[in-house]
Design an enzyme around this catalytic site. Structure first.
Site, PDB file in Angstrom:
ATOM      1  N   LYS A  38     -52.235  14.820 -30.540  1.00  0.00           N
ATOM      2  CA  LYS A  38     -51.773  13.513 -30.037  1.00  0.00           C
ATOM      3  C   LYS A  38     -51.023  13.628 -28.712  1.00  0.00           C
ATOM      4  CE  LYS A  38     -51.948  10.797 -34.269  1.00  0.00           C
ATOM      5  NZ  LYS A  38     -52.563  11.717 -35.235  1.00  0.00           N
ATOM      6  N   HIS A  46     -51.505  15.328 -38.482  1.00  0.00           N
ATOM      7  CA  HIS A  46     -51.316  13.941 -38.050  1.00  0.00           C
ATOM      8  C   HIS A  46     -50.345  13.963 -36.863  1.00  0.00           C
ATOM      9  CE1 HIS A  46     -51.436   9.658 -38.265  1.00  0.00           C
ATOM     10  NE2 HIS A  46     -50.175   9.527 -38.594  1.00  0.00           N
ATOM     11  N   HIS A  93     -51.324   8.555 -29.715  1.00  0.00           N
ATOM     12  CA  HIS A  93     -51.620   8.145 -31.088  1.00  0.00           C
ATOM     13  C   HIS A  93     -52.532   6.927 -31.006  1.00  0.00           C
ATOM     14  CE1 HIS A  93     -51.645   7.359 -35.182  1.00  0.00           C
ATOM     15  NE2 HIS A  93     -50.358   7.271 -35.467  1.00  0.00           N
ATOM     16  N   PHE A 112     -48.822   3.682 -41.919  1.00  0.00           N
ATOM     17  CA  PHE A 112     -47.852   2.698 -42.410  1.00  0.00           C
ATOM     18  C   PHE A 112     -48.300   2.189 -43.777  1.00  0.00           C
ATOM     19  CE2 PHE A 112     -45.496   0.377 -38.759  1.00  0.00           C
ATOM     20  CZ  PHE A 112     -44.921   1.567 -38.395  1.00  0.00           C
ATOM     21  N   CYS A 117     -52.791   3.740 -39.679  1.00  0.00           N
ATOM     22  CA  CYS A 117     -53.195   4.934 -38.933  1.00  0.00           C
ATOM     23  C   CYS A 117     -54.060   5.906 -39.733  1.00  0.00           C
ATOM     24  CB  CYS A 117     -51.966   5.624 -38.375  1.00  0.00           C
ATOM     25  SG  CYS A 117     -50.976   4.471 -37.423  1.00  0.00           S
ATOM     26  N   PHE A 175     -52.195   9.860 -41.691  1.00  0.00           N
ATOM     27  CA  PHE A 175     -51.270   9.116 -42.562  1.00  0.00           C
ATOM     28  C   PHE A 175     -50.894   7.808 -41.882  1.00  0.00           C
ATOM     29  CE2 PHE A 175     -49.801  13.712 -43.033  1.00  0.00           C
ATOM     30  CZ  PHE A 175     -50.734  14.000 -44.021  1.00  0.00           C
TER      31      PHE A 175
END
Lengths: 397, 267
Positions: A321, A292, A326, A384, A162, A382
């Site tokens: 978002k 984020h 997202h 995974f 992401c 940010f």
């Protein structure tokens, strides 16, 4: 760092096609999320779908790239005169002096998911019309974009989950600073697929309703799809006052866990500090932070701590978002465009869907739009695997 | 050369592939001082990971950790401070195959481990977690151009940011079902530690730029097949020049029509 000029930019998401539709949704705080009715997916969650992708026809010479993700890429490139601006830049600098940097997490994987449903019942073979490397492969969307413009400079897909399409700005800037190219097409494209819907569901991270970033009762993400692009050039001559510049970049890794953020937001804080440092700015110079803000309990808690530590509780901030969903590998790029719109229109966009702010996170989180001049915006992405990227955008004056 | 050169010093090399069990032996093979024997590649278990993670991670993670550890040890570098660039032509395609296979059935509830291992940056993430590296990690894909894309990204980090950088070019086998996928046979991983300044452990200086010239080929048919079949193996001509211990110029495959020229000077 030497600032770079976002000479053109565009975004297409569930908020609509192009900048005007995006700006209008931000002004009206109109979320594009809806209950999930994608393909044969049977999950109690919400999605942000781009309508009309079924009708998009790829350019005849590029038919081999046909898949939902590349259709979304083309649709996005064709808005706001962006493609013409790129063609002008390619003519100006030369095909070899322009680079392509596209962020994506799943590229055209839906094409593979569909192909697996059509396997030969006796041999198990995939259908012959399935073209792995030009649809599903992570590079496909960057390769498509490169061929769409006939660009012969460096081209790459960036895929750090992401943060992918925030990090495209970092790689493009290094390549320009190194003198290998004079301009860069940067962006992010990610499209709906079963892998991410069922995948985030397996982690218990999909909200059963439209996502509510920073709400006390937030319970997960809403997955969306989007394509957003910017053309990066060195500033030339006297720029108009509302010209948007990429002023600072920060990158870090959490080195903590594959699918959970560092609980104290340490990596996030490092990325934000570096972004400020590279822009030569102090925390109080930032007027608005586009968070984020995925609306998972852990992301918003960790990001909230990091922002509070660095900025205190008085910098206006929000996550968009709740409007777009997202959009994963496209999130950095679409939020770069939201940041650019915030700068040009003096609009600090409020989050959508959030009702009651989490009392444990004391930030100036916007529940209503603010119309005020905005000079500098910080945008966080940010991902995974703990990949963090923060970008600072500013007005020329 | 159509663009100005970027300079870096190679301080550490890690390599695993068929018949290329580590850099010490591969150096002899690539330089033609030892015969190339097509032994299957052996990827050691990742000692850097705790036992539970060791069992759950795929071959791509093991290969990444193995070649990167070799390169970092040779460079006498502190992995926790090194920015990294990970590049792979398709990531963990076996894992992706398993996910798509299950999503085509009535039971679509894929496992969370499969999902978090499906991101292209999974191996890079495991490396950063295992070494506590909080420095930036760039994660790239260029299909067959993946090695060149990674090399350019790493070289710009060294040249522009003035940092050392760990390049990891990693490809593992994909499912037989997908015919186009690389590698066609075997796996191959290359790791390089690059530095902006020469140091006692530097082995070679490289100056790279873009070119239209055709990419160098191996005269050895088996090595040439390896180069063509595995995206990361497109970097082997560079390592061969380093292995020879002589100054020379090589052209590496990158995008169609755009290749990478590298001047190699031993330190």
């Amino acid at each position: 760092m030497k600032p770079l000029h976002l000479s053109h930019f565009t975004a297409t998401s569930c908020l609509g096609r192009g900048l005007e539709a995006t700006l209008q949704a931000l002004r009206e705080r109109k979320s594009g999320l809806k209950p999930c009715d994608f393909d044969i997916v049977d999950l109690p969650t919400y999605i942000g779908e781009v309508s009309g992708l079924e009708e998009v026809q790829l350019a005849p010479a590029l038919k081999v790239y046909d898949c939902r993700n590349n259709r979304l890429a083309q649709l996005a490139l064709e808005q706001d005169g962006f493609a013409d601006a790129v063609r002008t830049a390619v003519a100006k600098y030369g095909t070899e002096r322009v680079g392509v940097f596209v962020g994506t997490s799943t590229s055209g994987i839906l094409q593979t998911e569909l192909a697996y449903r059509r396997r030969d019942s006796s041999s198990g073979e995939l259908p012959h019309d399935f073209d792995y490397d030009r649809t599903q492969n992570t590079f496909s969307v960057a390769d498509f974009t490169r061929h769409f413009f006939g660009i012969q400079g460096p081209a790459v897909a960036i895929s750090s989950a992401c943060s992918s399409s925030a990090k495209v700005f970092a790689s493009a800037r290094r390549m320009m600073e190194a003198g290998l190219i004079d301009a860069a097409v940067v962006g992010g494209v990610d499209s709906l697929c079963l892998t991410t819907l069922y995948g985030f569901n397996s982690l218990g991270l999909c909200s059963p309703q439209a996502c509510r970033p920073f709400d006390a009762r937030r319970d997960g993400i809403s997955i969306g799809e989007a394509g957003a692009f910017a053309l990066l050039e060195w500033p030339q001559g006297e720029l108009p006052k509302d010209a948007v510049l990429l002023a600072g970049i920060g990158e870090s890794s959490d080195a903590y866990h594959m699918s959970s953020p560092h609980p104290e937001g340490l990596g996030a804080r490092m990325a934000m500090e570096q972004a400020l440092g590279s822009a030569g700015l102090r925390p109080q110079d930032i007027d608005y932070i586009n968070l984020h803000g995925t609306a998972t309990p852990s992301n918003d808690a960790a990001e909230g701590k990091a922002v509070l530590d660095l900025f205190g509780s008085h910098t206006p901030c929000s996550s968009t978002k709740g409007l777009t969903g997202h959009t994963l590998g496209a999130a950095g790029a679409i939020e770069a465009v939201v940041s650019a719109l915030a700068l040009q229109h003096g609009l600090m966009p409020a989050g959508a869907n959030t009702q009651t702010l989490d009392p444990a996170i004391s930030l100036d989180y916007l529940l209503d739009n603010r119309k005020v001049p905005v000079r500098y915006v910080l945008s966080n992405s940010f991902g995974f695997g703990g990949t963090n990227c923060s970008l600072v955008f500013g007005r020329a004056a | 050369m159509m663009s100005k050169a970027l300079t870096a010093y190679i301080e550490g090399i890690g390599l695993i592939g068929r018949g290329l069990p580590d850099w010490t032996i591969a150096r002899e093979v690539l330089a033609g001082r030892m015969p190339y024997e097509l032994q299957p590649a052996v990827v050691p278990a990742p000692q850097l990971l705790p036992p539970a993670e060791r069992r759950r991670c795929g071959n791509i993670v093991k290969l990444t950790l193995a070649v990167s550890s070799e390169a970092v040890a040779m460079a006498q570098a502190d992995a926790s401070t090194l920015p990294s660039v990970f590049t792979s032509s398709h990531g963990d395609a076996e894992n992706c195959h398993a996910i798509c296979d299950q999503l085509a059935t009535d039971d679509k509830l894929i496992s969370p481990t499969r999902f978090h291992n499906s991101v292209h940056n999974a191996a890079s993430g495991y490396w950063s977690i295992a070494t506590r590296a909080m420095a930036p990690a760039s994660v790239l894909c260029g299909f067959d151009a993946s090695f060149g894309a990674g090399l350019l990204e790493a070289m710009t980090q060294v040249a522009v940011d003035g940092t050392r950088c760990l390049l990891m070019a990693i490809d593992t086998e994909g499912p037989e079902l997908i015919k186009d996928i690389r590698p066609k046979d075997g796996l191959l991983g290359i790791a390089l530690v690059l530095s902006p300044q020469p140091r006692p452990q530097s082995v070679a200086r490289i100056d790279i730029g873009l070119t239209h010239e055709a990419a160098d080929r191996f005269t050895d048919a088996v090595l040439e097949q390896l180069r063509l079949n595995i995206a990361s193996a497109r970097g082997l001509p560079l390592l061969r020049q380093v292995a020879l211990g002589q100054s020379g110029r090589v052209v590496l495959d990158y995008l169609d029509g755009t290749h990478i020229a590298a001047e190699v000077t031993p330190c």
